[in-house]
Design an enzyme around this catalytic site. Structure first.
Site, mmCIF file in Angstrom:
data_model
loop_
_atom_site.group_PDB
_atom_site.id
_atom_site.type_symbol
_atom_site.label_atom_id
_atom_site.label_comp_id
_atom_site.label_asym_id
_atom_site.label_seq_id
_atom_site.Cartn_x
_atom_site.Cartn_y
_atom_site.Cartn_z
ATOM 1 N N LYS A 118 74.947 75.747 34.353
ATOM 2 C CA LYS A 118 74.839 76.510 33.100
ATOM 3 C C LYS A 118 73.391 76.836 32.768
ATOM 4 O O LYS A 118 73.109 77.879 32.190
ATOM 5 C CB LYS A 118 75.476 75.744 31.944
ATOM 6 N N LYS A 201 84.580 79.664 39.343
ATOM 7 C CA LYS A 201 85.628 79.184 38.442
ATOM 8 C C LYS A 201 85.991 80.258 37.409
ATOM 9 O O LYS A 201 85.115 80.994 36.956
ATOM 10 C CB LYS A 201 85.064 77.946 37.715
ATOM 11 N N LYS A 204 86.055 81.032 30.240
ATOM 12 C CA LYS A 204 86.240 81.880 29.061
ATOM 13 C C LYS A 204 85.028 82.766 28.821
ATOM 14 O O LYS A 204 85.151 83.849 28.288
ATOM 15 C CB LYS A 204 86.459 81.119 27.749
HETATM 16 N N1 AQP Z 1 89.112 77.437 35.808
HETATM 17 C C1 AQP Z 1 89.610 76.258 35.459
HETATM 18 N N2 AQP Z 1 90.521 75.634 36.245
HETATM 19 C C2 AQP Z 1 91.060 74.431 35.897
HETATM 20 N N3 AQP Z 1 90.724 73.792 34.761
HETATM 21 C C3 AQP Z 1 89.826 74.388 33.944
HETATM 22 N N4 AQP Z 1 89.320 74.024 32.766
HETATM 23 C C4 AQP Z 1 88.444 74.974 32.326
HETATM 24 N N5 AQP Z 1 88.385 75.969 33.215
HETATM 25 C C5 AQP Z 1 89.226 75.631 34.239
HETATM 26 C C6 AQP Z 1 89.669 72.786 32.081
HETATM 27 O O1 AQP Z 1 89.962 73.090 30.728
HETATM 28 C C7 AQP Z 1 89.552 71.990 29.915
HETATM 29 C C8 AQP Z 1 88.711 72.482 28.784
HETATM 30 O O2 AQP Z 1 87.510 72.996 29.294
HETATM 31 P P1 AQP Z 1 86.419 73.531 28.303
HETATM 32 O O3 AQP Z 1 86.826 74.826 27.770
HETATM 33 O O4 AQP Z 1 86.116 72.524 27.282
HETATM 34 O O5 AQP Z 1 85.132 73.631 29.195
HETATM 35 P P2 AQP Z 1 84.840 74.430 30.490
HETATM 36 O O6 AQP Z 1 85.422 73.692 31.647
HETATM 37 O O7 AQP Z 1 83.358 74.667 30.516
HETATM 38 O O8 AQP Z 1 85.628 75.787 30.291
HETATM 39 P P3 AQP Z 1 85.144 77.237 30.457
HETATM 40 O O9 AQP Z 1 86.325 78.110 30.289
HETATM 41 O O10 AQP Z 1 84.380 77.384 31.753
HETATM 42 O O11 AQP Z 1 84.199 77.442 29.218
HETATM 43 P P4 AQP Z 1 82.783 78.117 29.147
HETATM 44 O O12 AQP Z 1 82.892 79.432 29.827
HETATM 45 O O13 AQP Z 1 82.460 78.265 27.692
HETATM 46 O O14 AQP Z 1 81.847 77.173 29.811
HETATM 47 C C9 AQP Z 1 88.809 71.012 30.819
HETATM 48 O O15 AQP Z 1 89.690 69.968 31.164
HETATM 49 C C10 AQP Z 1 88.478 71.844 32.028
HETATM 50 O O16 AQP Z 1 88.405 71.047 33.200
#
Ligand code: AQP
Length: 340
Positions: A118, A201, A204
């Site tokens: 990040k 990955k 969001k």
């Molecule tokens: N692509 C993914 N595949 C499987 N699991 C995922 N998770 C997130 N993306 C995937 C799981 O969702 C839960 C919540 O995650 P989060 O939103 O708190 O954080 P993150 O993993 O950083 O999600 P994002 O979507 O990638 O958010 P941004 O873009 O804001 O950084 C966790 O259990 C995560 O493993």
């Protein structure tokens, strides 16, 4: 005290840093729903304090917090069974995080791959919060003596760090107070990938909307995104091994498996030799059938934000009742005087 002495308790959270994606759904939410029931106490949290480790517009953050809560409810989180709340309403998370900031070592934080991803080349300019994020996540879990944490693959390292923090705290203060939490990373879709680049990955906050399925997408949009998802020219092989070095193809098979409650092997067995002209429409129909009822229910719930706020407040009170005594005991162990 052994691990068995702790109440089996699930804790997991999700950041309102945007709308929910199919990655969040298959990697986390669907499995959170499945863990409800007599085996575990389940505590699910919209982790708004994690979201602000990168800039969030205040009005958008408030909307996203309610939208994530609506997504959890619409997916089947039962607010009478599970404790559902947003993190900033329970101050124990932040208070325990400070103590864990003083337990965790800088060298541990330096190994966190999510921070490196990040921050990129910008490590001097990102917030201190982004760096300290894993200590807050450890506090989220351990404020409830969480024993099981269902997460996607990307969060495995942070749950391992939570174990390291618990072990060092117990060792330094000569107690067996915090459990060594188990990450629960199961199912065919623990790492849902970007629809445009199967090596990244699905997130969001990814740049293009076409690279992800949002939980609020309507049926046409879901169908269009899946049909346009990047693939290769080869048909599907007859074993999973045949998907090695075909990340986009593997991703779509895993998504199908996750949505259909099948193994990826079973999907390959069913579609061996199929071209994308057959597989993609089948996947699109399946995704629409599974996700549209959730997105319809989310719209219904989001039309009444006061009701969402009421449920979050009720959940926060229940959460406080669990975390409060654990925090007080932590203060006692550390030697912080509580005289009022
Ligand atoms: N692509 C993914 N595949 C499987 N699991 C995922 N998770 C997130 N993306 C995937 C799981 O969702 C839960 C919540 O995650 P989060 O939103 O708190 O954080 P993150 O993993 O950083 O999600 P994002 O979507 O990638 O958010 P941004 O873009 O804001 O950084 C966790 O259990 C995560 O493993």
């Amino acid at each position: 005290m052994t691990e068995a002495a702790f109440t089996p308790r699930v804790f997991s959270g999700i950041k309102p840093s945007g709308g929910l994606t199919l990655g969040n759904y298959l990697g986390a939410i669907k499995r959170w729903v499945g863990m409800q029931g007599p085996e575990f106490e389940t505590i699910y949290c919209v982790v708004d304090l994690h979201a602000i480790t990168v800039w969030q517009d205040p009005a958008t953050l408030a909307d996203a917090t309610r939208e994530v809560a609506a997504g959890l409810l619409a997916s089947g989180i039962d607010p009478d069974d599970s404790i559902l709340f947003n993190q900033s309403q329970v101050p124990a998370h932040v208070e325990l995080a400070w103590i864990f900031n003083c337990v965790a070592r800088v060298g541990w934080m330096n190994r966190m791959t999510q921070f490196k991803d990040k921050a990129g080349k910008n490590t001097e300019k990102v917030s201190l919060g982004l760096y300290a994020y894993p200590a807050l996540m450890a506090a989220d879990i351990l404020a409830y003596h969480g024993t099981h944490v269902p997460v996607g693959e990307d969060q495995k390292q942070h749950v391992e760090l939570t174990r390291d923090i618990a072990a060092k705290f117990n060792h330094d203060y000569k107690v067996d107070f915090f459990p060594l939490t188990n990450p629960v990373i199961e199912g065919p879709a623990t790492r849902v990938m970007n629809l445009r680049d199967g090596t990244k990955k699905m997130s969001k906050s990814g740049e293009s909307d076409m690279e992800r399925i949002n939980m609020t997408d309507d049926a046409d949009t879901i169908s269009k995104k899946l049909k346009k998802a990047r693939t290769d020219p080869e048909p599907l092989p007859d074993t999973l091994k045949g998907l090695k070095d075909r990340p986009e193809a593997r991703n779509l098979v895993d998504i199908y498996a996750g949505l259909a409650d099948m193994t990826s092997e079973a999907v390959i067995a069913e579609y061996a030799g199929a071209g994308w002209g057959r597989f993609k429409p089948a996947l699109a129909d399946l995704a629409v059938a599974k996700l549209s009822p959730i997105s319809d229910e989310m719209s219904r719930l989001m039309a009444d934000p006061a009701e969402i706020d009421r449920l979050l407040a009720k959940g926060a009170e229940r959460a406080e009742a669990v975390a409060g005594p654990i925090l007080q005991k932590t203060y006692d162990i550390v030697g912080l005087v509580r005289s009022r």
